[in-house]
Design a protein around this motif. Sequence first.
Motif, PDB file in Angstrom:
ATOM      1  N   VAL A  54      35.751 109.147 104.366  1.00 12.32           N
ATOM      2  CA  VAL A  54      34.468 108.913 103.685  1.00 12.32           C
ATOM      3  C   VAL A  54      34.555 107.843 102.590  1.00 12.32           C
ATOM      4  N   ALA A  55      35.783 107.504 102.127  1.00 14.50           N
ATOM      5  CA  ALA A  55      35.864 106.555 101.018  1.00 14.50           C
ATOM      6  C   ALA A  55      37.275 106.013 100.838  1.00 14.50           C
ATOM      7  N   GLY A  56      37.383 104.951 100.032  1.00 17.51           N
ATOM      8  CA  GLY A  56      38.678 104.365  99.713  1.00 17.51           C
ATOM      9  C   GLY A  56      38.653 103.770  98.322  1.00 17.51           C
ATOM     10  N   SER A  57      39.865 103.528  97.781  1.00 19.76           N
ATOM     11  CA  SER A  57      39.946 102.898  96.465  1.00 19.76           C
ATOM     12  C   SER A  57      41.168 101.999  96.398  1.00 19.76           C
ATOM     13  N   ASP A  58      40.966 100.829  95.840  1.00 22.16           N
ATOM     14  CA  ASP A  58      42.087  99.934  95.572  1.00 22.16           C
ATOM     15  C   ASP A  58      41.711  99.023  94.413  1.00 22.16           C
ATOM     16  N   LYS A  59      42.721  98.677  93.624  1.00 25.20           N
ATOM     17  CA  LYS A  59      42.454  97.804  92.476  1.00 25.20           C
ATOM     18  C   LYS A  59      42.127  96.387  92.943  1.00 25.20           C
ATOM     19  N   ASP A  62      40.266  92.162  97.569  1.00 26.54           N
ATOM     20  CA  ASP A  62      40.391  91.763  98.993  1.00 26.54           C
ATOM     21  C   ASP A  62      40.728  92.973  99.859  1.00 26.54           C
ATOM     22  N   ARG A  63      41.491  93.897  99.301  1.00 20.71           N
ATOM     23  CA  ARG A  63      41.829  95.093 100.086  1.00 20.71           C
ATOM     24  C   ARG A  63      40.608  96.008 100.230  1.00 20.71           C
ATOM     25  N   ARG A  64      39.778  96.030  99.208  1.00 26.15           N
ATOM     26  CA  ARG A  64      38.538  96.832  99.305  1.00 26.15           C
ATOM     27  C   ARG A  64      37.627  96.229 100.373  1.00 26.15           C
ATOM     28  N   GLU A  65      37.513  94.900 100.357  1.00 25.26           N
ATOM     29  CA  GLU A  65      36.641  94.223 101.325  1.00 25.26           C
ATOM     30  C   GLU A  65      37.148  94.466 102.749  1.00 25.26           C
ATOM     31  N   GLU A  66      38.470  94.379 102.901  1.00 26.24           N
ATOM     32  CA  GLU A  66      39.092  94.599 104.215  1.00 26.24           C
ATOM     33  C   GLU A  66      38.764  96.007 104.702  1.00 26.24           C
ATOM     34  N   PHE A  67      38.856  96.993 103.844  1.00 28.94           N
ATOM     35  CA  PHE A  67      38.594  98.397 104.204  1.00 28.94           C
ATOM     36  C   PHE A  67      37.128  98.567 104.609  1.00 28.94           C
ATOM     37  N   ARG A  68      36.253  97.901 103.826  1.00 29.44           N
ATOM     38  CA  ARG A  68      34.808  97.977 104.101  1.00 29.44           C
ATOM     39  C   ARG A  68      34.539  97.484 105.536  1.00 29.44           C
ATOM     40  N   LYS A  69      35.205  96.359 105.880  1.00 27.03           N
ATOM     41  CA  LYS A  69      34.975  95.765 107.212  1.00 27.03           C
ATOM     42  C   LYS A  69      35.582  96.656 108.302  1.00 27.03           C
ATOM     43  N   ARG A  70      36.804  97.129 108.065  1.00 28.69           N
ATOM     44  CA  ARG A  70      37.484  97.919 109.109  1.00 28.69           C
ATOM     45  C   ARG A  70      36.715  99.193 109.454  1.00 28.69           C
ATOM     46  N   HIS A  71      36.216  99.854 108.421  1.00 27.52           N
ATOM     47  CA  HIS A  71      35.669 101.199 108.649  1.00 27.52           C
ATOM     48  C   HIS A  71      34.162 101.280 108.450  1.00 27.52           C
TER      49      HIS A  71
END
Length: 352
Positions: A54-59, A62-71
Amino acid sequence: MTPMKKIHSKKVYRAAVIGLGGMGQRADDAYYMTVIQPYAHANTYVAHPRTELVAGSDKMPDRREEFRKRHGLDAVYEDFREMLEKERPEIVSIAARQVDHASIVVPVAESGLVKAIYCEKPMAASLTEADAMLEACRRHHVVLQVNHQRRGDSVYRRWQKLIADGGIGTVHHLSMRWSRGRFCTAGTHYFDCANMFAGLQPEWAQAWFGNPVDADPGGLALFRYSNGVRLIADCTLDISHLFEFQVVGSKGKLVRYNCEGDWEWWTADERKESQGTWVRRQPPVDYPVQSPMLTMVDDLIDAIEAGREPPSSGDAARKALEMIIALHVSNRQDGARVRFPITDRQLRIESY
Ligand SMILES: NC(=O)c1ccc[n+]([C@@H]2O[C@H](COP(=O)([O-])OP(=O)(O)OC[C@H]3O[C@@H](n4cnc5c(N)ncnc54)[C@H](O)[C@@H]3O)[C@@H](O)[C@H]2O)c1
């Protein structure tokens, strides 16, 4: 990764991942010869029939954006505390680096918002940190599991049954070798795996470091357990093969090699004329094979619902960390025998 259809009436847990790097979201991008996927935490929650990512977190943006796209999820936060407040995940993976584990596990447990934490290995950088992580989880009734995924490995689980059924007699000796040194970041996996078969606590340890100046050195280690079992580990830098492990008992042995791709079962040849030779037996094939990460999530949900510790508990992971710290204490005393429990709980081993 296509989610398995959740076609059951059982509770589905809300899951989130803190630390969206290699283990958090990318580990399935690369192909590892002997890893059964899913391997990344996020993909594991997508694939498991009883979890929903349901969610993710990273400081790092770019990693947040990548997660948004993947999932296809917008619930991605820089600050994990905000994520907990807004998304209310029940199971939280922590896939940040070792040195950051304690500073995330303790506030996540103290938030009182989660039921279980699935933390990457090595558990922490010192025993003081590990103690604080365990204490915070105990105080807030949070299940703590550390990702020593050999505890979820189908073959090692089958070995445990085979040994319990007397398949190699009484276990006396464990030996292991691996390449590239790293008593901490690699040793934590292997020492925890040894503890699956040794049965009790190590009583003492002795070490010699082959590359003492490195941040995470390797070398030769010897442990004796209070039930008499011995463990010999050699990860001196001239060892060139991938992880090999032997469990030797009074009537047989189990051997795993080629980075755990292959394994053998040998037993004493009972026939009189064998003169003590051992024969290779056909390993059993009567066990289900699935991604160890999926099995670890099974364990986590079982621990939540049954109110017990998972096999790869925080306590078990702290023992592996204590074994690593013992080697550093011994090496600093020129290979002296170091007895457990380790008193220097401040000693820090910063690895990957
Ligand atoms: N179990 C295994 O087989 C296995 C394999 C590889 C790595 N690991 C372990 O996984 C852990 C992570 O390794 P990695 O390669 O994924 O590291 P990584 O550096 O690729 O990812 C870690 C991420 O955590 C993020 N992070 C750190 N502190 C944070 C915080 N407070 N809030 C939000 N995000 C935060 C970082 O920004 C980074 O993106 C390490 O402890 C490593 O030892 C385990």
